[in-house]
Design a protein around this motif. Structure first.
Motif, PDB file in Angstrom:
ATOM      1  N   LYS A   8      -0.620 -34.122  12.171  1.00 36.00           N
ATOM      2  CA  LYS A   8       0.191 -35.092  12.921  1.00 36.00           C
ATOM      3  C   LYS A   8       1.211 -34.373  13.791  1.00 36.00           C
ATOM      4  O   LYS A   8       1.427 -34.723  14.956  1.00 36.00           O
ATOM      5  CB  LYS A   8       0.891 -36.046  11.956  1.00 36.00           C
ATOM      6  CG  LYS A   8       1.761 -37.095  12.645  1.00 36.00           C
ATOM      7  CD  LYS A   8       2.412 -38.017  11.626  1.00 36.00           C
ATOM      8  CE  LYS A   8       3.319 -39.031  12.330  1.00 36.00           C
ATOM      9  NZ  LYS A   8       3.976 -39.956  11.362  1.00 36.00           N
ATOM     10  N   VAL A   9       1.856 -33.347  13.222  1.00 39.36           N
ATOM     11  CA  VAL A   9       2.860 -32.596  13.977  1.00 39.36           C
ATOM     12  C   VAL A   9       2.213 -31.870  15.161  1.00 39.36           C
ATOM     13  O   VAL A   9       2.768 -31.839  16.274  1.00 39.36           O
ATOM     14  CB  VAL A   9       3.585 -31.597  13.050  1.00 39.36           C
ATOM     15  CG1 VAL A   9       4.515 -30.690  13.854  1.00 39.36           C
ATOM     16  CG2 VAL A   9       4.340 -32.329  11.966  1.00 39.36           C
ATOM     17  N   LEU A  10       1.064 -31.318  14.932  1.00 38.74           N
ATOM     18  CA  LEU A  10       0.366 -30.586  15.990  1.00 38.74           C
ATOM     19  C   LEU A  10       0.061 -31.493  17.183  1.00 38.74           C
ATOM     20  O   LEU A  10       0.369 -31.178  18.341  1.00 38.74           O
ATOM     21  CB  LEU A  10      -0.926 -29.972  15.448  1.00 38.74           C
ATOM     22  CG  LEU A  10      -0.779 -28.845  14.416  1.00 38.74           C
ATOM     23  CD1 LEU A  10      -2.151 -28.456  13.867  1.00 38.74           C
ATOM     24  CD2 LEU A  10      -0.105 -27.632  15.041  1.00 38.74           C
ATOM     25  N   PHE A  11      -0.571 -32.650  16.899  1.00 33.35           N
ATOM     26  CA  PHE A  11      -0.965 -33.537  17.989  1.00 33.35           C
ATOM     27  C   PHE A  11       0.240 -34.208  18.653  1.00 33.35           C
ATOM     28  O   PHE A  11       0.266 -34.412  19.874  1.00 33.35           O
ATOM     29  CB  PHE A  11      -1.951 -34.588  17.475  1.00 33.35           C
ATOM     30  CG  PHE A  11      -3.352 -34.059  17.338  1.00 33.35           C
ATOM     31  CD1 PHE A  11      -4.155 -33.906  18.453  1.00 33.35           C
ATOM     32  CD2 PHE A  11      -3.858 -33.705  16.101  1.00 33.35           C
ATOM     33  CE1 PHE A  11      -5.448 -33.415  18.333  1.00 33.35           C
ATOM     34  CE2 PHE A  11      -5.142 -33.203  15.978  1.00 33.35           C
ATOM     35  CZ  PHE A  11      -5.949 -33.054  17.090  1.00 33.35           C
ATOM     36  N   PHE A  57       6.011 -24.146  18.693  1.00 36.48           N
ATOM     37  CA  PHE A  57       5.305 -23.820  17.437  1.00 36.48           C
ATOM     38  C   PHE A  57       5.799 -22.495  16.827  1.00 36.48           C
ATOM     39  O   PHE A  57       5.087 -21.882  16.033  1.00 36.48           O
ATOM     40  CB  PHE A  57       3.790 -23.722  17.706  1.00 36.48           C
ATOM     41  CG  PHE A  57       3.168 -24.993  18.172  1.00 36.48           C
ATOM     42  CD1 PHE A  57       2.979 -26.044  17.304  1.00 36.48           C
ATOM     43  CD2 PHE A  57       2.806 -25.161  19.505  1.00 36.48           C
ATOM     44  CE1 PHE A  57       2.401 -27.224  17.743  1.00 36.48           C
ATOM     45  CE2 PHE A  57       2.232 -26.331  19.938  1.00 36.48           C
ATOM     46  CZ  PHE A  57       2.034 -27.388  19.059  1.00 36.48           C
ATOM     47  N   ARG A  58       6.999 -22.073  17.223  1.00 38.56           N
ATOM     48  CA  ARG A  58       7.512 -20.817  16.671  1.00 38.56           C
ATOM     49  C   ARG A  58       7.777 -20.976  15.175  1.00 38.56           C
ATOM     50  O   ARG A  58       7.995 -22.119  14.704  1.00 38.56           O
ATOM     51  CB  ARG A  58       8.777 -20.405  17.413  1.00 38.56           C
ATOM     52  CG  ARG A  58       9.951 -21.353  17.237  1.00 38.56           C
ATOM     53  CD  ARG A  58      11.181 -20.863  17.940  1.00 38.56           C
ATOM     54  NE  ARG A  58      12.291 -21.778  17.685  1.00 38.56           N
ATOM     55  CZ  ARG A  58      13.515 -21.614  18.155  1.00 38.56           C
ATOM     56  NH1 ARG A  58      13.798 -20.564  18.906  1.00 38.56           N
ATOM     57  NH2 ARG A  58      14.469 -22.492  17.873  1.00 38.56           N
ATOM     58  N   PRO A  59       7.750 -19.896  14.391  1.00 40.80           N
ATOM     59  CA  PRO A  59       7.623 -18.500  14.840  1.00 40.80           C
ATOM     60  C   PRO A  59       6.198 -17.974  14.774  1.00 40.80           C
ATOM     61  O   PRO A  59       5.968 -16.797  15.022  1.00 40.80           O
ATOM     62  CB  PRO A  59       8.521 -17.755  13.856  1.00 40.80           C
ATOM     63  CG  PRO A  59       8.319 -18.508  12.574  1.00 40.80           C
ATOM     64  CD  PRO A  59       8.112 -19.955  12.954  1.00 40.80           C
ATOM     65  N   ASN A  60       5.240 -18.803  14.352  1.00 38.85           N
ATOM     66  CA  ASN A  60       3.869 -18.327  14.072  1.00 38.85           C
ATOM     67  C   ASN A  60       2.893 -18.737  15.170  1.00 38.85           C
ATOM     68  O   ASN A  60       1.841 -19.313  14.904  1.00 38.85           O
ATOM     69  CB  ASN A  60       3.389 -18.865  12.725  1.00 38.85           C
ATOM     70  CG  ASN A  60       4.269 -18.393  11.582  1.00 38.85           C
ATOM     71  OD1 ASN A  60       4.614 -17.225  11.523  1.00 38.85           O
ATOM     72  ND2 ASN A  60       4.668 -19.314  10.703  1.00 38.85           N
TER      73      ASN A  60
END
Length: 828
Positions: free
Chosen positions: A789-792, A763-766
Motif C-alpha cells: 500500500k505504501v509503495l503504490f 523510499f530512503r534509505p534503502n
C-alpha cells in the motif's frame, strides 16, 4: 552381445535407406579406374596412319646443286640423260665429288646439311668396257638414298631403251598401324601419372563419404547416446568399419572387374597384376577407413570433415609425391609420411604401374632377348635372372626396393598393413581416455595453478564442502558396512555405496554428486572446479549465458568430453573409474536433436529401448507410453527428419526418459516447443520427479526453471556464482522490490536529476538506482518489509504531482533479474 547387434542392424538400415550415397561412392571409384585403364593402355597413334604416300622427286627439295663427275669413256647419252633429270651440269673433269662437297661444308654447313641431297660418279673400268655408276646421297636429308638410286635407275632405263618414254617411279607407302600392345610408344611417366593420381583420387572421395555417418552421429550426440546405453566404443567402431568395409570391398571387386574388361591390350589384366592391385586396394581400405575416422574427432560437420579430408589427402598424397624436390627437402622426415595411408597408396600404384610396363616390355622381347642383351647388356630386361620359359615376371612386384628392382612395392604393402593396426589403436586410445590421461599428466602444473576469478558465494562453498564430505564419508561408511556384514570379499567397487546401502542411509542421500569438475582448453578454463549434489526426485537447474560453461559441463557429465580434473558419481559408480556403468544410469537430451532422420519416431524410441536393455516383450508398451505422454501419437509413423523443431525436441526428451534412468540430463528441452506442449512437458517432468527420478536441467527460460527446479545454480565464466532454491535466491540477491519508472516529459537534465532525488528521498534509505536506459529508470528497493500500500500510494502521489513520470511498475525481484545481475560479469 545383443546391444551391439542391434546397433549393427540400425547401421545397416541407415545404409539401405542411403543407398544413393553408397552407389555414388562405388561409381566414383569404378569410373576413375576405368578411365585410368583406358588412358594408360592407349598409346599415341602411329604418325604413318594419316600421312599420304610419297613419290620420290627432286622437286620436293630445295637443291642448290647436284655434284656429279664423269670420266672419259662414259657414254654421252647416259650423261645427258642424267643431266636432264637433275638439271645441273657435271663438275669439271679431274675434280672429286667428295672434295667438292667437303669444301661446301667448310664454307656453309647449313647448305651442306640441307641443300646437297644427291650426287653421282660415272666411272669406267681400266679396260674402259664397263661403266661403273656410284649413287651418292646426303645422310642428313630424309629419303635421299632411295631418291639418288631412283635417279640413276631412270637414267639407265632411258639410256638402254633409247627413249624418254620409259621411266621408274618410286613411291613410299606408310605401313598401317596394327594396334599391337607395343609399350615402346607408351611412356612410363604418363602411365604412372594416371595410376598414381586418378585411382587414388577416386578412393579419396570414397573414404571422404565414409566420414559422414559417424561424424553426423557424433555431432548430434546419437553416438554418445548409444555408448551411454551400453554399446562399447570398440563395438561401435567395429560396426561402422564392417559396414563401410563391405561397401569398400564391393567397390574394390568392381574396380578389378573394370580393369579386366577395359584392358583391351592385355597389359594389366594378367592374374598376377590383378592380384597385386587387389591386394593394395584391400590393404588401403583396412588402413584408410580408420584413418578417415580420425577426422571425426576434429570436425563439427560432415561437409567440413569431407572437405578437410579430401584437401589433406590430395595435398599430401599427390602434391608431395610429384614435387620430388619437396620430398627431398623433407630429409629424414619423409619417412614419417609412410604412416599416412594415401602416401603409401599413391607411391605403391606409381611404382606398380611402372613395374607393369617394364615387365610387359621384357615379355615382348621373347626370342630377341639374347640378341638385345648381347648388343646392350645394360638393357633393363637383362638385369634380372629371368627364365623365359617360366611364368615369373622379370621384376617381382612385392619385393622390397633394391638395385636390380627399384620399383618393388613391398615397403608400401608392409606400411599399409602396419597402418591398419596403428589407426585402430589410436581410435581406441582416444575412446578409452588414454590420450587424455597422457595430456593431463603433462598439464599437471597448469591444473594446479587454476584460481577462481572472484570470491565464491558462501552457499557455493558450503556445497563444495558438503559434496566432499559426502563422498569421503560414504567411502568410509561403505567400507564399514562391508567389513561388518560380509564374510567374503567386499561387494563394493571403488569405495561407493551400493543402491541398497544408499537407501539405508535415508532419502536425503544424494543420488548424484559432482566434485570439483574442471575443463581446460589449452590455457582457457571453460569450467572451473564446480561441485554440487542432486537428491532423488530433485530437479537441479544450471543457468548461465552462452559461453558460461553449461554445455561443456553437460558434455563432461554425460561422458562426451573427458574432464581435465574432478569426478562425478551416480549411486556407487564414478565417471573416471566405472565409466560404462556410470553412463548406463543416465538419460540425456542434448542441445542438438540426436535423431536419425531415416527412422520414424516410433523406430527411434524402439531402438533406444532395446539399447537400454528393456525386455523385448515390454518395448512396444514402453514406447507407446512415452509417445502418448509427450503428445507424439499423430507423428509416430512419420520419419523423424520431417518433424518440426518442437516435435524433434519432444522426441529427443522421450529418448532421454525411456527406460526410467535414475537421473536425466536435459539441455534446453523446450527450445522451439509451443506453449501448450511446453506445459505438458513440465507436467511429465514433475510426474517423473515424484517417482524418484532426478533431473539436471539447463534452460534460458526463467519461467521453466521456476516451474521445475528445486535448486538453481547460476554459472558465470565457468564458476558457480550462487546456488539455492528460487525463493531463497530472490530473497538473498533480490532483497526487496523492483521499481521501473517510465519517463514522461523531461526537457532538461536538471529536471531528471530532481526526479531521481525525489524518488530516492521518498523510499530512503534503502533505495538505489540499478540501471538507467533511455526513457526508463530501474530502482531496487532493498527493504522487503515495505507494505504494498505504501509503495503504490507513494508512486501515485509522485505521478500526479509531476509530468516527468508517464508510468511505473512495482514487482518482487524475479529470478531473471537475479540472473541478469550475475550475467553482466560474463567475459566475452
Amino acid at each position: 552381445m545383443r546391444k551391439p547387434s542391434l546397433s549393427s542392424h540400425w547401421e545397416w538400415f541407415f545404409r539401405q535407406q542411403g543407398d544413393v550415397s553408397s552407389t555414388g561412392q562405388v561409381l566414383c571409384t569404378v569410373t576413375s579406374t576405368i578411365f585410368t585403364t583406358v588412358m594408360s593402355g592407349e598409346h599415341p597413334p602411329s604418325s604413318y596412319v594419316k600421312e599420304p604416300a610419297l613419290t620420290f622427286s627432286l622437286r620436293y627439295y630445295n637443291i642448290s646443286t647436284v655434284p656429279y663427275s664423269v670420266m672419259t669413256g662414259v657414254p654421252g647419252l647416259l650423261v645427258s640423260t642424267y643431266r636432264h633429270l637433275v638439271g645441273f651440269e657435271p663438275i669439271p673433269s679431274g675434280e672429286s665429288v667428295s672434295s667438292l662437297v667437303l669444301d661446301i661444308g667448310k664454307e656453309n654447313i647449313k647448305e651442306y646439311m640441307n641443300n646437297i641431297v644427291v650426287g653421282a660418279e660415272f666411272n669406267t673400268s681400266k679396260t674402259r668396257d664397263i661403266v661403273v655408276v656410284n649413287a651418292m646421297y646426303g645422310s642428313t636429308v630424309h629419303h635421299a638414298a632411295p631418291l639418288s638410286l631412283n635417279l640413276i635407275n631412270n637414267a639407265l632405263v632411258k639410256y638402254l631403251m633409247a627413249s624418254d618414254e620409259y621411266s621408274i617411279t618410286t613411291t613410299n607407302h606408310p605401313l598401317p598401324d596394327l594396334q599391337l600392345p607395343d609399350l615402346s610408344s607408351t611412356t612410363d611417366i604418363r602411365t604412372t601419372i594416371y595410376w598414381s593420381l586418378l585411382v587414388p583420387l577416386g578412393l579419396f572421395f570414397f573414404l571422404g563419404f565414409v566420414i559422414a555417418f559417424p561424424l553426423e552421429e557424433k555431432v548430434n550426440k546419437m553416438k554418445q547416446l548409444q555408448i551411454m546405453a551400453g554399446v562399447s566404443p570398440f563395438y561401435y567402431w567395429l560396426i561402422c568399419f564392417l559396414v563401410d568395409y563391405f561397401i569398400y570391398l564391393l567397390a574394390s571387386v568392381l574396380m578389378v572387374v573394370s580393369i579386366y574388361v577395359c584392358d583391351t591390350l592385355n597389359i594389366y589384366k594378367q592374374s598376377v597384376e590383378l592380384g597385386v592391385f587387389f591386394l593394395m586396394i584391400v590393404l588401403y581400405g583396412l588402413s584408410g577407413i580408420p584413418y578417415a575416422y580420425i577426422f571425426t574427432y576434429f570436425k563439427k560437420s560432415a561437409t567440413d570433415g569431407f572437405c578437410h579430408y579430401i584437401f589433406s589427402s590430395v595435398l599430401i598424397g599427390v602434391t608431395i609425391l610429384y614435387c620430388s624436390f619437396v620430398y627431398k627437402l623433407l630429409g629424414w622426415m619423409k619417412y614419417l609420411l609412410w604412416f599416412l595411408p594415401h602416401i603409401c597408396l599413391s607411391r605403391g600404384l606409381n611404382m606398380f604401374s611402372a613395374q607393369v610396363v617394364k615387365n610387359i616390355r621384357c615379355r615382348q622381347l621373347k626370342d630377341d632377348k639374347t640378341f638385345v642383351c648381347t648388343l646392350d647388356p645394360s638393357h633393363l630386361c637383362c638385369k634380372s635372372n629371368f627364365d623365359d620359359s617360366s611364368s615369373k615376371r622379370h621384376f617381382a612386384y612385392l619385393d622390397f626396393p633394391h638395385e636390380n628392382n627399384e620399383n618393388g612395392i613391398g615397403l608400401e604393402v608392409l606400411f599399409l598393413a602396419l597402418n591398419s593396426v596403428l589407426y585402430v589403436v589410436i581410435i581406441m586410445l582416444a575412446e578409452y581416455g588414454v590420450i587424455h590421461k597422457i595430456r593431463k599428466f603433462f598439464r599437471k602444473s597448469q591444473l594446479s595453478n587454476i584460481k577462481c576469478d572472484r570470491e565464491m558465494d558462501e552457499d557455493v562453498v558450503k556445497e563444495q564442502i558438503r559434496v566432499k564430505k559426502h563422498i569421503h564419508g560414504d567411502h568410509a561408511a561403505c567400507h564399514g558396512v562391508t567389513r561388518a556384514n560380509s564374510s567374503g570379499p567386499s561387494s563394493t567397487s571403488g569405495g561407493y555405496c551400493s543402491s541398497q546401502e544408499t537407501q539405508k542411509q535415508g532419502t536425503n542421500h544424494d543420488i548424484f554428486l559432482v566434485d570439483k569438475l574442471v575443463k581446460m582448453y589449452q590455457s582457457f578454463v571453460a569450467v572451473n572446479g564446480i561441485s554440487f549434489g542432486v537428491k532423488p526426485g530433485e530437479c537441479f537447474g544450471l543457468l548461465g549465458v552462452n559461453g558460461a560453461g553449461k554445455t561443456t559441463t553437460f558434455r563432461m557429465l554425460t561422458g562426451d568430453e573427458v574432464p581435465s580434473d574432478g569426478d562425478a558419481v551416480v549411486q556407487r559408480y564414478g565417471l573416471r573409474k566405472h565409466t560404462r556403468k556410470y553412463l548406463s544410469h543416465l538419460g540425456y537430451c542434448p542441445q542438438s536433436d540426436p535423431l536419425n532422420e531415416k527412422l520414424t519416431g516410433q523406430e527411434m524410441l524402439q531402438l533406444v529401448a532395446h539399447l537400454r536393455g528393456i525386455p523385448r516383450q515390454s518395448v512396444q508398451k514402453e514406447v507407446t507410453k512415452w509417445i502418448n505422454l509427450l503428445g507424439l501419437s499423430e507423428y509416430e509413423s512419420s520419419l523423424s527428419g520431417t518433424f518440426s523443431g518442437g516435435n524433434k525436441r519432444k522426441l529427443s526428451t522421450a529418448m532421454a526418459l525411456i527406460g526410467d534412468p535414475p537421473i536425466v540430463f536435459l539441455d534446453e528441452p523446450t527450445s522451439g516447443v509451443d506453449p501448450v506442449s511446453r506445459r505438458n512437458l513440465w507436467e511429465v517432468l514433475a510426474r517423473i520427479q515424484s517417482t524418484g527420478q532426478s533431473i539436471v536441467l539447463t534452460s534460458h527460460s526463467m519461467e521453466e526453471c521456476e516451474a521445475l527446479c528445486n535448486r538453481v545454480a547460476i554459472m558465470v565464466n565457468g564458476q558457480f556464482m550462487c546456488m539455492g532454491g528460487n525463493q531463497y535466491l530472490k530473497r538473498k540477491f533480490g532483497q526487496g522490490f523492483t521499481l521501473m519508472v517510465k519517463l514522461g516529459c523531461i526537457e532538461t537534465a536538471k529536471e531528471l536529476m530532481e526526479l531521481k532525488d525525489t524518488i530516492k528521498m521518498t523510499f530512503r534509505p534503502n533505495c538505489e538506482l540499478k540501471d538507467e536506459h533511455k526513457g526508463m529508470l530501474h530502482y531496487r528497493l532493498l527493504n522487503p518489509h515495505i507494505p504494498w500500500k505504501v509503495l503504490f500510494t507513494s508512486m501515485e502521489h509522485l505521478k500526479n504531482t509531476t509530468l516527468a513520470i508517464e508510468d511505473y511498475s512495482i514487482s518482487e525481484t524475479s529470478l531473471e533479474q537475479v540472473f541478469l545481475a550475475f550475467a553482466k560479469s560474463q567475459k566475452d
